[in-house]
Scaffold this active site. Structure first.
Site, mmCIF file in Angstrom:
data_model
loop_
_atom_site.group_PDB
_atom_site.id
_atom_site.type_symbol
_atom_site.label_atom_id
_atom_site.label_comp_id
_atom_site.label_asym_id
_atom_site.label_seq_id
_atom_site.Cartn_x
_atom_site.Cartn_y
_atom_site.Cartn_z
ATOM 1 N N LYS A 116 -3.248 8.405 3.037
ATOM 2 C CA LYS A 116 -4.470 8.196 3.839
ATOM 3 C C LYS A 116 -4.276 8.714 5.273
ATOM 4 O O LYS A 116 -5.225 9.201 5.880
ATOM 5 C CB LYS A 116 -4.869 6.712 3.848
ATOM 6 C CG LYS A 116 -5.351 6.189 2.485
ATOM 7 C CD LYS A 116 -6.488 6.998 1.902
ATOM 8 C CE LYS A 116 -7.106 6.336 0.687
ATOM 9 N NZ LYS A 116 -8.061 7.205 -0.023
ATOM 10 N N TYR A 168 0.850 -1.205 0.000
ATOM 11 C CA TYR A 168 0.000 0.000 0.000
ATOM 12 C C TYR A 168 0.887 1.258 0.000
ATOM 13 O O TYR A 168 0.538 2.293 -0.539
ATOM 14 C CB TYR A 168 -0.960 -0.026 1.195
ATOM 15 C CG TYR A 168 -2.178 0.857 1.013
ATOM 16 C CD1 TYR A 168 -3.043 0.670 -0.057
ATOM 17 C CD2 TYR A 168 -2.464 1.883 1.910
ATOM 18 C CE1 TYR A 168 -4.160 1.481 -0.232
ATOM 19 C CE2 TYR A 168 -3.586 2.690 1.752
ATOM 20 C CZ TYR A 168 -4.422 2.483 0.680
ATOM 21 O OH TYR A 168 -5.529 3.287 0.523
HETATM 22 P P1 NAD Z 1 -12.262 3.857 -8.152
HETATM 23 O O1 NAD Z 1 -11.127 3.628 -9.098
HETATM 24 O O2 NAD Z 1 -13.587 3.414 -8.572
HETATM 25 O O3 NAD Z 1 -12.339 5.398 -7.719
HETATM 26 C C1 NAD Z 1 -11.214 6.237 -7.654
HETATM 27 C C2 NAD Z 1 -11.622 7.539 -8.300
HETATM 28 O O4 NAD Z 1 -10.590 8.538 -8.153
HETATM 29 C C3 NAD Z 1 -11.882 7.378 -9.810
HETATM 30 O O5 NAD Z 1 -13.167 7.850 -10.131
HETATM 31 C C4 NAD Z 1 -10.820 8.272 -10.427
HETATM 32 O O6 NAD Z 1 -11.227 8.882 -11.646
HETATM 33 C C5 NAD Z 1 -10.669 9.314 -9.328
HETATM 34 N N1 NAD Z 1 -9.483 10.152 -9.535
HETATM 35 C C6 NAD Z 1 -8.177 9.767 -9.618
HETATM 36 N N2 NAD Z 1 -7.416 10.833 -9.895
HETATM 37 C C7 NAD Z 1 -8.239 11.910 -9.976
HETATM 38 C C8 NAD Z 1 -8.058 13.296 -10.259
HETATM 39 N N3 NAD Z 1 -6.845 13.809 -10.512
HETATM 40 N N4 NAD Z 1 -9.137 14.118 -10.274
HETATM 41 C C9 NAD Z 1 -10.383 13.614 -10.028
HETATM 42 N N5 NAD Z 1 -10.628 12.314 -9.774
HETATM 43 C C10 NAD Z 1 -9.562 11.476 -9.760
HETATM 44 O O7 NAD Z 1 -11.811 3.112 -6.802
HETATM 45 P P2 NAD Z 1 -12.489 3.055 -5.352
HETATM 46 O O8 NAD Z 1 -11.893 1.854 -4.730
HETATM 47 O O9 NAD Z 1 -13.950 3.211 -5.436
HETATM 48 O O10 NAD Z 1 -11.827 4.323 -4.624
HETATM 49 C C11 NAD Z 1 -12.596 5.366 -4.057
HETATM 50 C C12 NAD Z 1 -11.986 5.799 -2.733
HETATM 51 O O11 NAD Z 1 -12.134 4.747 -1.800
HETATM 52 C C13 NAD Z 1 -10.501 6.111 -2.797
HETATM 53 O O12 NAD Z 1 -10.198 7.193 -1.945
HETATM 54 C C14 NAD Z 1 -9.882 4.838 -2.260
HETATM 55 O O13 NAD Z 1 -8.581 5.028 -1.737
HETATM 56 C C15 NAD Z 1 -10.889 4.531 -1.170
HETATM 57 N N6 NAD Z 1 -10.854 3.174 -0.640
HETATM 58 C C16 NAD Z 1 -11.014 2.100 -1.443
HETATM 59 C C17 NAD Z 1 -10.978 0.814 -0.902
HETATM 60 C C18 NAD Z 1 -11.110 -0.413 -1.775
HETATM 61 O O14 NAD Z 1 -10.727 -1.504 -1.328
HETATM 62 N N7 NAD Z 1 -11.668 -0.301 -2.966
HETATM 63 C C19 NAD Z 1 -10.789 0.637 0.475
HETATM 64 C C20 NAD Z 1 -10.642 1.757 1.287
HETATM 65 C C21 NAD Z 1 -10.684 3.028 0.719
#
Ligand code: NAD
Length: 255
Positions: free
Chosen positions: A161, A154
């Site tokens: 984070k 990570y």
């Molecule tokens: P995802 O890929 O569906 O979403 C990530 C989003 O970030 C995408 O829509 C992408 O376009 C956007 N993004 C990246 N760079 C950008 C920029 N410069 N400007 C605007 N948007 C931008 O993945 P996800 O897993 O749904 O992630 C969403 C959030 O949840 C993130 O913060 C991620 O770290 C967090 N998260 C995810 C998980 C998991 O296991 N999926 C767990 C904990 C936290």
């Protein structure tokens, strides 16, 4: 249940149907909220439009690493609605090599870009949109346990984070006078476009190792997001709330 009836807000971060942001959007709409979305690039705009189907919603382009995009988002949103009740920040980015190489190899450039998009953007977006936020509104972002403990691979995202969770606390203090709550959901691992780039993800989602013995779904995350943004949340702010089937309480796993 109409928990969010009469509330309006913006969701940043829908990439596709697996996105945590999309799970939140579906639940918020089901609970009576009106939702606007941002997109990153035309391909993503099409995907959001396809997900919305017949129902239309205000859509705004926004690359959160570009100040002008954030300013235009605020202007566009102000023209659409006089005020909003929530901002959902579900955005993160890092480079593939940062998740594959040892953390020690993180370059200055990769560090800056990762924290700019994944952490600083919460400050920039909240500042730009906060004049529109109603008294009692909510700002919510998404974190992961790699902020607190070492999760191999990570890496710099864990640092981003940690910053996001600290930013949540400081924003909560600044906006608290207006009764605006700022919180963070620390979600367990769920397979999405972004998380698929993390080596070892499949082990992290193994459901039999969690106290609740089930796989976390984006609907689970959306349920907690709904509570935090609803009027039922009258006194939680500045917090990082674990929505992970209890995974974070475990010190070790027995099989
Ligand atoms: P995802 O890929 O569906 O979403 C990530 C989003 O970030 C995408 O829509 C992408 O376009 C956007 N993004 C990246 N760079 C950008 C920029 N410069 N400007 C605007 N948007 C931008 O993945 P996800 O897993 O749904 O992630 C969403 C959030 O949840 C993130 O913060 C991620 O770290 C967090 N998260 C995810 C998980 C998991 O296991 N999926 C767990 C904990 C936290």
């Amino acid at each position: 249940m109409d928990l969010l009836k009469g509330k309006r807000g913006i969701i940043l971060g829908v990439a596709n149907e697996r996105s945590l942001a999309w799970g939140i959007a579906e639940k918020f709409i089901q609970e009576g909220a009106e939702v606007a979305f941002t997109y990153l690039g035309d391909a993503q705009k099409k995907r959001v439009e396809n997900l919305l189907g017949e129902s239309s919603a205000p859509l705004f382009p926004c690359d959160v690493s570009i100040d002008e995009d954030i300013e235009n988002l605020a202007k566009g949103l102000e023209k659409t609605w006089p005020s909003i009740d929530f901002i959902i920040h579900s955005v993160a980015f890092t480079f593939r090599e940062c998740l594959k190489e040892p953390f020690l190899k993180t370059s200055r450039e990769h560090f800056m870009k990762t924290l700019d998009i994944s952490s600083y953007s919460l400050i920039a977006v909240t500042r730009a949109l906060s004049p529109l936020l109603n008294q009692g509104g909510s700002v919510l972002s998404l974190s992961y346990y790699g902020s607190q403990k070492v999760i191999p691979h990570y890496n710099v995202m864990g640092v981003a984070k940690s910053a996001l969770e600290a930013i949540t606390r400081y924003l909560a203090y600044d906006l608290g006078e207006r009764q605006i709550k700022v919180n963070c959901i620390s979600a367990g691992a769920i397979k999405t476009l972004s998380s698929s780039a993390i080596p070892g993800l499949s082990q992290m989602v193994e459901s039999d190792k969690h106290p609740l013995r089930k796989s976390l779904s984006k609907e689970d995350v959306a349920n907690s997001a709904t509570f935090l943004v609803s009027d039922l949340n009258s006194a939680i702010t500045g917090e990082t709330i674990y929505v992970d089937c209890g995974a974070n309480i475990m010190g070790y796993h027995v099989s």
